[in-house]
Design an enzyme around this catalytic site. Structure first.
Site, PDB file in Angstrom:
ATOM      1  N   ASN A   1       1.303   3.344  -2.939  1.00  0.00           N
ATOM      2  CA  ASN A   1       1.854   3.739  -4.245  1.00  0.00           C
ATOM      3  C   ASN A   1       1.363   5.119  -4.673  1.00  0.00           C
ATOM      4  OD1 ASN A   1       2.847   1.181  -4.217  1.00  0.00           O
ATOM      5  ND2 ASN A   1       1.620   0.396  -5.903  1.00  0.00           N
ATOM      6  N   GLY A   2       0.066   5.368  -4.453  1.00  0.00           N
ATOM      7  CA  GLY A   2      -0.532   6.644  -4.868  1.00  0.00           C
ATOM      8  C   GLY A   2       0.083   7.809  -4.095  1.00  0.00           C
TER       9      GLY A   2
ATOM     10  N   ARG B   1      -0.508   8.736 -10.162  1.00  0.00           N
ATOM     11  CA  ARG B   1      -0.532   7.504  -9.358  1.00  0.00           C
ATOM     12  C   ARG B   1       0.213   6.335 -10.030  1.00  0.00           C
ATOM     13  NH1 ARG B   1      -4.046   7.203  -5.439  1.00  0.00           N
ATOM     14  NH2 ARG B   1      -4.258   4.986  -5.747  1.00  0.00           N
TER      15      ARG B   1
ATOM     16  N   ASP C   1       0.836  -1.207   0.000  1.00  0.00           N
ATOM     17  CA  ASP C   1       0.000   0.000   0.000  1.00  0.00           C
ATOM     18  C   ASP C   1       0.868   1.254   0.000  1.00  0.00           C
ATOM     19  OD1 ASP C   1      -2.303   1.500   0.021  1.00  0.00           O
ATOM     20  OD2 ASP C   1      -2.672   1.285   2.167  1.00  0.00           O
TER      21      ASP C   1
ATOM     22  N   GLU D   1       0.745 -13.095  12.685  1.00  0.00           N
ATOM     23  CA  GLU D   1       1.233 -11.905  13.380  1.00  0.00           C
ATOM     24  C   GLU D   1       1.112 -10.744  12.396  1.00  0.00           C
ATOM     25  OE1 GLU D   1       2.077 -11.768  16.521  1.00  0.00           O
ATOM     26  OE2 GLU D   1       1.786 -13.923  16.779  1.00  0.00           O
TER      27      GLU D   1
ATOM     28  N   TRP E   1       2.955   7.876  -2.596  1.00  0.00           N
ATOM     29  CA  TRP E   1       4.367   7.999  -2.968  1.00  0.00           C
ATOM     30  C   TRP E   1       4.483   8.833  -4.252  1.00  0.00           C
ATOM     31  CZ3 TRP E   1       7.742   6.813  -6.928  1.00  0.00           C
ATOM     32  CH2 TRP E   1       9.101   6.734  -6.598  1.00  0.00           C
TER      33      TRP E   1
ATOM     34  N   ARG F   1      -5.357  -1.658   8.403  1.00  0.00           N
ATOM     35  CA  ARG F   1      -6.570  -2.380   7.991  1.00  0.00           C
ATOM     36  C   ARG F   1      -6.159  -3.664   7.295  1.00  0.00           C
ATOM     37  NH1 ARG F   1      -7.864   2.704   6.192  1.00  0.00           N
ATOM     38  NH2 ARG F   1      -7.044   2.305   4.122  1.00  0.00           N
TER      39      ARG F   1
ATOM     40  N   SER G   1      -7.161  -5.869  -5.799  1.00  0.00           N
ATOM     41  CA  SER G   1      -8.327  -6.413  -5.093  1.00  0.00           C
ATOM     42  C   SER G   1      -9.574  -6.343  -5.969  1.00  0.00           C
ATOM     43  CB  SER G   1      -8.571  -5.620  -3.804  1.00  0.00           C
ATOM     44  OG  SER G   1      -9.075  -4.335  -4.120  1.00  0.00           O
TER      45      SER G   1
ATOM     46  N   ASN H   1     -10.565  -2.945  -6.364  1.00  0.00           N
ATOM     47  CA  ASN H   1      -9.739  -2.068  -7.208  1.00  0.00           C
ATOM     48  C   ASN H   1     -10.309  -1.873  -8.611  1.00  0.00           C
ATOM     49  OD1 ASN H   1      -6.526  -3.134  -5.808  1.00  0.00           O
ATOM     50  ND2 ASN H   1      -7.782  -1.363  -5.282  1.00  0.00           N
TER      51      ASN H   1
HETATM   52  C1  FPP Z   1      -1.885   0.101  -3.324  1.00  0.00           C
HETATM   53  O1  FPP Z   1      -1.435   1.425  -3.357  1.00  0.00           O
HETATM   54  C2  FPP Z   1      -1.327  -0.667  -4.421  1.00  0.00           C
HETATM   55  C3  FPP Z   1      -2.059  -1.263  -5.407  1.00  0.00           C
HETATM   56  C4  FPP Z   1      -3.525  -1.188  -5.492  1.00  0.00           C
HETATM   57  C5  FPP Z   1      -1.429  -1.996  -6.492  1.00  0.00           C
HETATM   58  C6  FPP Z   1      -0.168  -2.717  -6.157  1.00  0.00           C
HETATM   59  C7  FPP Z   1       0.509  -2.993  -7.441  1.00  0.00           C
HETATM   60  C8  FPP Z   1       1.821  -2.961  -7.665  1.00  0.00           C
HETATM   61  C9  FPP Z   1       2.852  -2.778  -6.642  1.00  0.00           C
HETATM   62  C10 FPP Z   1       2.322  -3.118  -9.046  1.00  0.00           C
HETATM   63  C11 FPP Z   1       1.913  -4.373  -9.742  1.00  0.00           C
HETATM   64  C12 FPP Z   1       2.314  -5.580  -8.989  1.00  0.00           C
HETATM   65  C13 FPP Z   1       2.819  -6.699  -9.529  1.00  0.00           C
HETATM   66  C14 FPP Z   1       3.072  -7.852  -8.634  1.00  0.00           C
HETATM   67  C15 FPP Z   1       3.124  -6.865 -10.947  1.00  0.00           C
HETATM   68  P1  FPP Z   1      -2.508   2.584  -3.527  1.00  0.00           P
HETATM   69  O2  FPP Z   1      -2.616   2.867  -4.987  1.00  0.00           O
HETATM   70  O3  FPP Z   1      -3.786   2.210  -2.860  1.00  0.00           O
HETATM   71  O4  FPP Z   1      -1.795   3.766  -2.767  1.00  0.00           O
HETATM   72  P2  FPP Z   1      -2.483   4.937  -1.903  1.00  0.00           P
HETATM   73  O5  FPP Z   1      -3.192   4.258  -0.747  1.00  0.00           O
HETATM   74  O6  FPP Z   1      -1.316   5.759  -1.465  1.00  0.00           O
HETATM   75  O7  FPP Z   1      -3.418   5.666  -2.815  1.00  0.00           O
END
Ligand code: FPP
Length: 252
Positions: free
Chosen positions: A23-24, A34, A21, A208, A26, A195, A66, A69
């Site tokens: 990525n957005g 994003r 979690d 854990e 970051w 969560r 998910s 998503n």
């Molecule tokens: C959650 O961050 C991340 C995701 C919904 C996607 C995760 C996907 C990757 C790391 C890339 C693809 C993976 C593979 C294995 C090829 P968020 O977007 O919810 O971040 P935020 O909560 O900061 O908005």
């Protein structure tokens, strides 16, 4: 002594699951869209997978997409699907070199046909690798999985394969998408959110939980080592008392 050296290799969690979690956030911190965060999340996936395999962890499961998503903006969903396709195709050689099997759980039928096809191809090409199983949870949610299991169980009862009074935990476990792996012993979530977000609700009954403020694209080997070291300091009681656990240890 490095963090890695502090790890007791005899007490590794056999299965680590990660909710990737942040990525957005970051991407936002870097003044980017994003998708930039998701792209940079791939480095973290690679680091976590290689570090886990090197230590001797047998199963690593990553929550990559998910069921919920799918409700994100179309452009983000398409970019994630594209990134997934690109990554699995690019990584197949490294997976084979590192003896890692790629596996996937979730509603794979709902993925775009090209993703499905390539995913199955890479799963087949890595099927005999035995060092570690890297599972991607794709179009996955725990409630979806439990409903699927309930449907199959209802079918078994209707067809007489199983009687209602014979239903037990093992019957249900066998019908989950994780039937061929042990339950995660350590669940990590990055980005400071505390969560579970519909992830492996059945399987984490005794896991854990480890939460770190690190955003997923910044996650590196040392972050995994810290989580494992924290896990190794926990007393896992499985409903028993601390004294009972200590007595068993003394007898060993
Ligand atoms: C959650 O961050 C991340 C995701 C919904 C996607 C995760 C996907 C990757 C790391 C890339 C693809 C993976 C593979 C294995 C090829 P968020 O977007 O919810 O971040 P935020 O909560 O900061 O908005």
């Amino acid at each position: 002594m490095s963090l890695k050296e502090k790890i007791d290799l005899n007490r590794l969690p056999s299965h680590i699951a990660i909710i990737m979690d942040g990525n957005g956030r970051w991407a936002k911190q870097h003044g980017q869209l994003r998708v930039f965060g998701h792209r940079n999340g791939i480095t973290a996936v690679r680091e976590a997978a290689e570090a886990a395999a090197e230590l001797g962890v047998k199963y690593l499961t990553l929550y990559a997409f998910s069921t919920e998503n799918w409700n994100r903006p179309r452009v983000e969903v398409n970019a994630l699907m594209q990134l997934l396709l690109q990554t699995i195709n690019q990584e197949v050689t490294t997976l084979n070199k590192n003896n890692i099997r790629l596996h996937a759980i979730g509603d794979l039928d709902s993925l775009p046909p090209r993703n499905r096809k390539h995913l199955h191809k890479v799963m087949e090409e890595t099927a005999n690798n035995s060092r570690m199983t890297l599972t991607l949870a794709l179009s996955y949610s725990s409630r979806w999985e439990i409903v699927e299991a309930a449907r199959k169980l209802a079918d078994q009862i209707q067809s007489g394969q199983c009687k209602p009074e014979e239903v037990n935990q093992q019957c249900i476990e066998k019908l989950l998408s994780t039937h061929d792996m042990p339950d995660p012993e350590l669940l990590i979530r990055t980005s400071g959110e505390m969560r579970i977000s519909n992830f492996m609700l059945w399987q984490i009954a005794y896991a854990e939980l480890y939460f770190t403020p690190t955003l997923w694209p910044d996650f590196r080997r040392d972050d995994l080592y810290k989580a494992i070291l924290d896990f190794q300091c926990r007393e896992r009681r499985f409903g028993k008392t601390s004294e009972q656990i200590q007595n068993v240890k003394k007898q060993e």
